[in-house]
Design a protein around this motif. Sequence first.
Motif, mmCIF file in Angstrom:
data_model
loop_
_atom_site.group_PDB
_atom_site.id
_atom_site.type_symbol
_atom_site.label_atom_id
_atom_site.label_comp_id
_atom_site.label_asym_id
_atom_site.label_seq_id
_atom_site.Cartn_x
_atom_site.Cartn_y
_atom_site.Cartn_z
ATOM 1 N N UNK A 70 0.942 -1.230 -0.095
ATOM 2 C CA UNK A 70 -0.080 0.083 -0.074
ATOM 3 C C UNK A 70 0.916 1.291 -0.121
ATOM 4 N N UNK A 71 0.810 1.990 -1.226
ATOM 5 C CA UNK A 71 1.792 3.240 -1.352
ATOM 6 C C UNK A 71 0.820 4.495 -1.225
ATOM 7 N N UNK A 72 -0.655 4.246 -1.077
ATOM 8 C CA UNK A 72 -1.264 5.325 -1.022
ATOM 9 C C UNK A 72 -1.983 5.726 0.473
ATOM 10 N N UNK A 73 -2.667 6.847 0.480
ATOM 11 C CA UNK A 73 -2.816 7.519 1.754
ATOM 12 C C UNK A 73 -4.187 6.835 2.328
ATOM 13 N N UNK A 74 -4.910 5.786 1.595
ATOM 14 C CA UNK A 74 -6.040 5.303 2.190
ATOM 15 C C UNK A 74 -5.789 3.947 2.871
ATOM 16 N N UNK A 75 -6.524 3.620 3.836
ATOM 17 C CA UNK A 75 -6.174 2.350 4.162
ATOM 18 C C UNK A 75 -7.027 1.290 3.065
ATOM 19 N N UNK A 76 -6.493 0.082 2.974
ATOM 20 C CA UNK A 76 -6.828 -0.692 1.859
ATOM 21 C C UNK A 76 -6.924 -2.225 2.031
ATOM 22 N N UNK A 77 -8.107 -2.642 1.181
ATOM 23 C CA UNK A 77 -7.998 -4.293 1.433
ATOM 24 C C UNK A 77 -8.694 -4.590 -0.069
ATOM 25 N N UNK A 78 -8.433 -5.977 -0.362
ATOM 26 C CA UNK A 78 -8.729 -6.325 -1.591
ATOM 27 C C UNK A 78 -9.476 -7.558 -1.638
ATOM 28 N N UNK A 79 -10.579 -7.533 -2.100
ATOM 29 C CA UNK A 79 -11.564 -8.996 -2.343
ATOM 30 C C UNK A 79 -11.252 -9.805 -3.593
ATOM 31 N N UNK A 80 -11.234 -10.911 -3.559
ATOM 32 C CA UNK A 80 -11.060 -11.928 -4.817
ATOM 33 C C UNK A 80 -12.374 -12.640 -4.927
ATOM 34 N N UNK A 81 -13.089 -11.458 -5.794
ATOM 35 C CA UNK A 81 -14.622 -11.785 -5.725
ATOM 36 C C UNK A 81 -15.062 -13.220 -6.603
ATOM 37 N N UNK A 82 -15.557 -13.955 -5.650
ATOM 38 C CA UNK A 82 -16.174 -15.348 -6.220
ATOM 39 C C UNK A 82 -15.140 -16.281 -5.827
ATOM 40 N N UNK A 83 -13.937 -16.333 -5.306
ATOM 41 C CA UNK A 83 -13.016 -17.511 -4.732
ATOM 42 C C UNK A 83 -13.845 -17.904 -3.448
ATOM 43 N N UNK A 84 -13.816 -19.121 -3.368
ATOM 44 C CA UNK A 84 -14.414 -19.829 -2.164
ATOM 45 C C UNK A 84 -13.867 -19.684 -0.843
ATOM 46 N N UNK A 85 -12.469 -19.788 -1.048
ATOM 47 C CA UNK A 85 -11.702 -19.183 -0.142
ATOM 48 C C UNK A 85 -12.029 -20.401 0.936
ATOM 49 N N UNK A 86 -11.698 -21.493 0.578
ATOM 50 C CA UNK A 86 -12.020 -22.772 1.594
ATOM 51 C C UNK A 86 -10.981 -22.952 2.789
ATOM 52 N N UNK A 87 -11.444 -22.470 3.892
ATOM 53 C CA UNK A 87 -10.830 -22.304 5.071
ATOM 54 C C UNK A 87 -9.837 -21.331 5.402
ATOM 55 N N UNK A 88 -9.957 -20.582 4.350
ATOM 56 C CA UNK A 88 -8.783 -19.528 4.205
ATOM 57 C C UNK A 88 -9.401 -17.955 4.159
ATOM 58 N N UNK A 89 -10.640 -18.051 5.131
ATOM 59 C CA UNK A 89 -11.243 -16.492 4.933
ATOM 60 C C UNK A 89 -10.310 -15.360 5.423
ATOM 61 N N UNK A 90 -9.255 -15.723 5.857
ATOM 62 C CA UNK A 90 -8.371 -14.577 6.133
ATOM 63 C C UNK A 90 -7.576 -13.708 4.891
ATOM 64 N N UNK A 91 -8.110 -14.464 3.920
ATOM 65 C CA UNK A 91 -7.558 -14.064 2.380
ATOM 66 C C UNK A 91 -8.723 -13.405 1.701
ATOM 67 N N UNK A 92 -9.814 -13.684 2.225
ATOM 68 C CA UNK A 92 -11.222 -13.111 1.693
ATOM 69 C C UNK A 92 -11.162 -11.465 1.437
ATOM 70 N N UNK A 93 -10.646 -10.681 2.109
ATOM 71 C CA UNK A 93 -10.630 -9.286 1.707
ATOM 72 C C UNK A 93 -11.448 -8.128 2.210
ATOM 73 N N UNK A 94 -12.871 -8.327 2.787
ATOM 74 C CA UNK A 94 -13.615 -7.167 3.074
ATOM 75 C C UNK A 94 -12.829 -6.640 4.207
ATOM 76 N N UNK A 95 -12.762 -5.317 4.164
ATOM 77 C CA UNK A 95 -12.237 -4.660 5.411
ATOM 78 C C UNK A 95 -13.140 -4.563 6.593
ATOM 79 N N UNK A 96 -12.633 -5.219 7.754
ATOM 80 C CA UNK A 96 -13.369 -5.056 9.099
ATOM 81 C C UNK A 96 -14.368 -6.486 9.089
ATOM 82 N N UNK A 97 -14.325 -7.327 8.065
ATOM 83 C CA UNK A 97 -15.202 -8.473 8.194
ATOM 84 C C UNK A 97 -14.234 -9.640 8.245
ATOM 85 N N UNK A 98 -13.405 -9.738 7.508
ATOM 86 C CA UNK A 98 -11.967 -10.797 7.605
ATOM 87 C C UNK A 98 -10.921 -10.317 7.839
ATOM 88 N N UNK A 99 -10.570 -9.057 7.701
ATOM 89 C CA UNK A 99 -9.122 -8.446 7.908
ATOM 90 C C UNK A 99 -9.463 -7.190 8.323
#
Length: 554
Positions: A70-99
């Motif tokens: 993150x090189x910008x002034x905003x807090x940031x998170x990225x969601x991999x839309x539609x990826x099932x993330x089986x047991x890896x919810x930590x990588x799902x991405x929505x801010x304050x939901x999974x990280x």
Amino acid sequence: MATWFQVLVLIACLLPSLVECIVREYKFNVVMANATRLCSTKPIVTVNGQFPGPTIYAREDDTVLIKVVNHVKYNLSIHWHGVRQLRTGWADGPAYITQCPIQPGQTYVYNFTITGQRGTLWWHAHILWLRATLHGALVILPKPGVPYPFPSPHEETIVILGEWWKSDVESVIKEALKSGLAPNVSDAHTINGHPGSVPNCFSKGRFRLPVDPGKKYMLRIINAALNDELFFKIAGHNLTIVEVDAAYVKPFTTDTILIAPGQTTNAIVSTDQESGKYLMAASPFMDAPIAVDNLTATATLRYSGTVSSIATTLTSLPSKNATPVATKFMDSLRSLNSQEYPAQVPLDIDHSLLFTISIGINPCATCVNGSRLAADINNISFVLPKISLLNAHFFNLSGVFTDDFPGNPLMPYNYTGKQPTNLGTMKGTRLYRLAYNSTVQLVLQDTGMISPESHPFHLHGFNFFVVGSGIGNFNPNKDPPNFNLVDPVERNTVGVPTGGWVAIRFRADNPGVWFLHCHLEVHTTWGLKMAFVVDNGRDPDESLLPPPTDLPKC
């Protein structure tokens, strides 16, 4: 330093007798870059200076590692839309939901393995309104040697539909929240980042698709717009739909596609017309009295050998409120339901839920009219916590959320008829708890509060089957006998029709905390969201993995 997950992946890939895998590594430098559209220039948030952002390519069963800096002034998170993330919810991405978000100057490596999926998905920022420019395609190819269940196209092309504001997008939503009113609509729609020909602005910026005659091309179409459902059409050409939301469908032919924010559609176009240039266009669909950006985005499909002086063949687009066109397209979608790709629809239901969708009004002393627009599910406007829900769930932290989200409206009424006089909403961080492997039927019911409106709903962590829909109020006695339980379309984002309902079914076979929200960004901002918490199963491989060591902290 490698995280525990990266170490496990690398060890596994050194043991080919146990597992065959490929690790795909990407680096996302999130930086500001100047972009000129509509004859004006502004700085935008990008990945690696690209808009739209880079495409991620992987195959089914691959492990993907994406280092986000993150090189910008905003807090940031990225969601991999539609990826099932089986047991890896930590990588799902929505801010304050999974990280917690990646703060300026910080880095986070998203680690996930693609299991049982192939097709077109996408990635986007999942905080503030940053996904307006921070998005890109995620293409999952079948396993080596596994063909498509349709004739292979000559070439494949990514087509990302979006919206463009001349103003800074974050300023647009900040001003709206300050006033309590709806935000300004976008100034243009875009195809692969370009609006095409627009009034009062001559610009050479337009996406062009070069084709050869007598071939088949597959378009991987993504709607990355913040707030608009879109029609998509190519002059003189039909489109054969073969996949939506990375799930194969029974092929059918149409001249017009409807695609809501968050959805993806793979369409085959046959270059069977005379040599020339043909207009590609994306225009809005809105069948409610809601303000919308009316500007049509344009691009060009151009046959090889066409001289530049030849006129472009134009096309007529559906009217903005062409509900029959939209309904016909949605009703044509059916799962492939073949031996290789069966439709495993849950038949016995453990949780039968009804969620009403409303736009309300809450008091606001500092707003223009002393009130602020709000959105809710079952009259609850969701409040994001100050730490991630998944973290609170995994470590059993109290005081962050409750698990008492109502499975049905607290005060039933005629949802699409006469509305209550009190348009206020409750607020809370309330989740609905599901046992591992339980089955869910969820009816999403639009209401007439303020105005009925179509809502594209996205469920993280799962695919679901769309078993039924209708106009008016869902009838639990008369409607379920008409459900399609044989070959309903499988999706991760579904449109709730204006003044109507849609019924979905899924199996809660993925432990963690999973966001459900309207993919119209303005509605999510107003609180049209909730989350499911899915408990661990009995076996170790039915449990959420521990968080990675580099998980961002709040």
